[in-house]
Every structure is written in C-alpha cells, then in structure tokens.
Design an enzyme around this catalytic site. Structure first.
Site, short mmCIF file in Angstrom:
data_model
loop_
_atom_site.label_atom_id
_atom_site.label_comp_id
_atom_site.label_asym_id
_atom_site.label_seq_id
_atom_site.Cartn_x
_atom_site.Cartn_y
_atom_site.Cartn_z
N SER A 1 38.08 -9.91 -13.81
CA SER A 1 37.46 -10.16 -12.50
C SER A 1 38.16 -9.43 -11.36
O SER A 1 38.19 -8.20 -11.32
CB SER A 1 37.42 -11.67 -12.28
N ASP B 1 34.03 -7.96 -11.46
CA ASP B 1 33.04 -8.17 -12.53
C ASP B 1 31.72 -8.67 -11.97
O ASP B 1 30.84 -9.11 -12.71
CB ASP B 1 33.58 -9.11 -13.61
N GLU C 1 31.95 -21.60 -4.04
CA GLU C 1 33.32 -21.69 -3.58
C GLU C 1 33.45 -20.78 -2.37
O GLU C 1 32.66 -19.84 -2.19
CB GLU C 1 34.27 -21.21 -4.69
#
Length: 539
Positions: free
Chosen positions: A64, A283, A377
């Site tokens: 990521s 990603d 988030e």
C-alpha cells in the site's frame, strides 16, 4: 519420501529469530524477509478455500502506502471483504512455524481442527502491485499454492480493490447477486457505465488532477479513463505521478498518505487556486481530495469530508425517491474523525454516528449492520454498504412521480458505482465527482459545510505498548490504571477539548490525538497528554 509441502517450506526458509504478525493489513514489512511468509500464505489460502467448500479466496501482494523497499500480503474472503479474524491467528501461527516439518504438522492440525476435507478443491485468485519485489514473492506464493494442490488464477498487476472485485465476481457468477464480470475490462465497464448513469447528463465543473503515487493506480486509471471519454462525460482528468517504470519512486513525495500526513500537495503539483485535486495511495484503495483556496492556502478534503459528502447525498436521494420511511442511513467513524465532522453528521444531517476501533475491518463490520452504512477513515479509505434488505427495497420500489423516478435511478446507479467489497480509490473518486456535479459544488462549497477543529497527532515512544489497553472504541484507557482520569482533567481545561491515547498497531509507540478550539490549544493539549503517557510507560 519427500512431501510437497515440506519441500516448498524448505525452499523458502524464514530468517532466524524473525517474528511475523498478521496485522490489520496482513503481513507487511521489508520485502527481503517475506519469502517464507508468502509460501505459507499459499498454504493458508488453500485451507481457507477448502474450508469454504472451494469458494475463491484472494491473495494480494502489496504494501500500500509503505516505502518501495517494503512489501506485504493479505488474504481476501469470498465476498471481497477482509480475512475472518480467527484466521488471522492461523496465518500468524503458520508464518512462525520453525521448520518445514512443523509447517506440515500445523497444516494438518488446522485441517483437523477446522474439519477441512483436504480432497476438496481449493481456488485462489492472485494479484500484485508494482513493487520490484513482487515478482519474486509471487513465485514464493505459487510454490505454496502448488504444494497444497490449489488451483489459482494470476491476474498480474491489479489495484487491491480490483483484486477484491475479482474474488467477489468469481464467487457470485451465475447467481442473482452476480457482482460483475471477473476481468479487468468487466471492472472498467461496470464502473464507467454506472458513472454515466449516475451523472445523468450532468457535467463536472472544471478538471480533476489525480496523483497516483507512482503506483499501480496510474496505469489502471489511464485504462479506466478510456471508458469515460471527456466528450461524452465532461470528465477531464489530468493523471500525474503515474511512473511505474521506476519502482523506487513509489509513494515518494506523493500519494494520499504524503498529502494527509504533511497537510500539503505533492511538490510536483502545479495546480492553481480552486482546481480540484485528489491523491491515491500505492495500491489505490485510499483517496483524499484537496485544493488551494483564493489565498493560495492548501485545503484538505479527507476521508471525513468524503463520508459527510456521500452521506448527505444519499440522505437526499433516499428522501427524494420516497424511501425515507423504509431506509435508514448511518455513518461509521473512528476516534480519529474530527469532532466537527461528527457534529455535522449528527446535528446538520441528522444521521446517527457509530464509532469503532481503528482499522477498516471494524468499520466495515459496523457498516454491514446498517441499511446504508457509509464509512471512511480520515486517511481516505472507505466505501458505502447497502444491506440485502435495502437493495431489495430500492430494486422493487415503484416511484410515485417523474421526480421520484429520476432520483431513484440515480440511487440505483450509485449502488453500481460503489465497490461495496472494499474501499476503492477509483470508484470513490467517481462517486465524489458525481455528488459534486449533482450539487453543483466546487471544492470551496464542499469545504464550507463545516469547519474542522484544529487537531494534533503525536507519537510517544514507549517501552511496552501492550500495557496500554483501551475501551469505548479506543477512546478511553483502562490501563495503566489512573491514566484516564489525568487525561480527562487536562481535556476539561480546553475549549472544545477532546483527546485520547491508543497503542500503535505497528510499532512500540502510543499515538496521542487531541483537538480543541484553536491550533495553539490543540497542540498544548496534545503535549500535556503525551507527557502523561510518557510518565506511565515512556522511555
């Protein structure tokens, strides 16, 4: 006589004295110590698929937003969500078996404990991001899959959300809940078609610059954009930081994590005041928006902002479609969500807010309990989930007027535009563009919905993070004893004060978050709470 599982484990031995943990995002560390883990994840994936009667499970090789020298691997469940928690423990224990023979013994022990018939088929979907170490680690994974007799489909380079999409499509193919066609073209066609339907002839106001973190999202966005010609959609996209030829440039001075952490645009950004920009991570499962205002001041529109924008839009659509009495919308946040965002959702949008511990898996599970659950988030990772009951209601509702019919069609299109299996930066930014076009808003109008409370996040290095235990979705410390009352006393001294401390999930540190009415007060409160934490367990 040799055994294929022993042989595979022998071929990829673990480094000495290295302990692995399956965290919220799977195994993630320096790429050069992951060979043994990938082989063993292949074995766990095969067991998981057999446990689920041969359903397809996914394995994604990615780290990521981490630096280029890192890599990682995570497992994906049949509907595209994250690995079941009890199997995270199995993954961790398998990764830490000391010898090839111990690996084989543990493999059979799990099969026995879980009542897994090892003669059943195992089916695994595999993909990776653009890191230089990905090809080597893929080879290690395939050795594990072959040793366990699993069938696998290697999709090559994909974004993490595309891999989740493939898994869900393969498991729902041919059913009434068919999610889509499990190919890259199927992915682009599904989301581009839904975007055109949701826009319903509206055109975005101005162009969008997308920073792809020099990761896999760059080539995939360029591909998706071919299905969204600007002549037809009015969507004009400038793709930047899409250099995947130089893997060492991944996430360096660009990407969603850089923008969120540094509160500034990437140095490569050449945009002017009012220009819409967004950044993906390495990603492409996170996205944050930002722009420069009239005074050339950087303004961040993060995951909290995306959640409030999407929730308000769905609220409008449900109401104007005539479904308000049948469908309830809720927003799921973590303690890191800005207090002003929570206030806006509860008081202005009049929607309920659920708070969960940090980590997408917790938000996802909480959102699944709602009719429509919107979760993001603050870092920009999120999506919206529609319950089965809600999907049936929306599908079968007979509109009472042309206006209801139009809004219902937009709502149906938005369901197809969202990657409900996981947060997906590509589908999320198309959703944001849809909402802004419907509301006729630019980034300034979006920013004006509420004013963030000034906040500060500090890291306190401690001897042992495990002594810091929390409750109330990580907002209150239960241990060490006596710490929470001290924090509460400090918070009461500040206007609009709020603060909490929680152990980091990845390093021996405690993260302290504080917010208050002014920047100076937020920083002062964060410093004082950090001192309390340091005294309790610091170095």
């Amino acid at each position: 006589m040799s055994n294929p599982i022993v042989d595979a484990a022998q071929k990829h031995p673990p480094p000495e004295r290295h302990v692995y943990t399956y965290g919220t995002a799977g195994f993630r560390t320096k790429a050069d110590v992951l060979d043994s883990v990938l082989t063993r994840v292949g074995l766990v994936a095969a067991l998981r698929s057999r446990k689920l009667d041969g359903k397809w499970v996914g394995v994604m090789i990615t780290a990521s937003h981490n630096p280029p020298e890192d890599n990682g691997v995570k497992l994906v469940e049949p509907m595209g969500d994250m690995l079941e928690e009890s199997w995270e423990v199995i993954g961790t224990e398998m990764a830490n078996q000391p010898t090839p023979e111990a690996v084989l013994d543990y493999y059979h022990r799990i099969a026995k404990e879980q009542n897994i018939d090892l003669r059943k088929p195992a089916n695994v979907v595999v993909a990776r991001d653009t890191r230089a170490s990905g090809a080597r680690l893929l080879g290690c994974l395939i050795d594990g899959l072959k040793a366990s007799g699993a069938e696998y489909k290697d999709y090559g380079f994909l974004t993490t959300p595309q891999l989740h999409y493939m898994v869900r499509c393969r498991n729902t193919e041919g059913t009434r809940d068919a999610y889509g066609v499990p190919t890259e073209v199927g992915y682009y066609e599904k989301f581009s078609t839904a975007f055109k339907r949701a826009m319903n002839g509206r055109k975005p106001n101005g162009h969008l610059t997308v920073d792809c973190a020099n990761g896999v999202g760059g080539p995939k966005l360029n591909e998706l954009y071919k299905y969204l010609p600007s002549k037809e959609t009015g969507l004009e996209i400038f793709v930047t930081n899409d250099n995947v030829i130089k893997p060492e440039a991944l996430n360096v001075d660009c990407g969603a994590d850089y923008v969120k952490t540094n509160q500034r645009a990437p140095p490569s950004s050449k945009t002017g005041p009012g220009d819409r920009c967004c950044s993906l991570d390495g990603d492409a499962d996170r996205v944050v928006y930002y722009f420069k205002d009239e005074q050339n001041v950087f303004r961040l529109l993060d995951g909290d902002r995306i959640a409030t924008l999407v929730a308000s839009f769905f609220g409008d659509l449900v109401r104007t479609s005539g479904l308000a009495d049948q469908i309830k919308i809720g927003v799921v946040q973590t303690a890191y969500a800005n207090g002003a965002a929570t206030d806006y959702v509860e008081k202005t949008l009049t929607l309920p807010v659920t708070c969960t511990p940090t980590g997408v898996k917790y938000l996802h599970h909480a959102a699944q309990k709602l009719d429509i659950g919107v979760y993001f988030e603050a870092n920009g990772h999120g999506t919206a989930i529609f319950s089965h009951k809600t999907l049936e209601v929306i599908k079968n509702y007979e509109p009472k007027s042309p206006s209801e019919a139009e809004n219902l069609e937009t709502l149906r299109a938005c369901i197809d535009l969202i990657n409900q299996s996981v947060g997906d930066a590509l589908s999320d930014f198309l959703l944001v563009e849809t909402v802004l076009a419907h509301k006729r808003w630019g980034p300034q109008e979006w920013l004006n919905t509420y004013t963030d409370l000034p906040n500060r996040l500090l890291k306190v290095i401690v001897n042992d993070r495990n002594i810091f235990k929390t409750t109330d979705a990580e907002r209150k410390l239960t241990s060490p004893e006596g710490i929470q009352p001290q924090i509460d006393r400090e918070v009461q001294k500040f206007r609009q004060g709020r603060s909490f401390a929680r152990a980091s999930g990845t390093e021996d540190a405690v993260r302290v978050y504080a917010e208050a009415a002014t920047k100076a007060e937020a920083e002062d409160l964060a410093r004082k709470v950090s001192e309390i934490v340091k005294t309790a367990g610091g170095k």
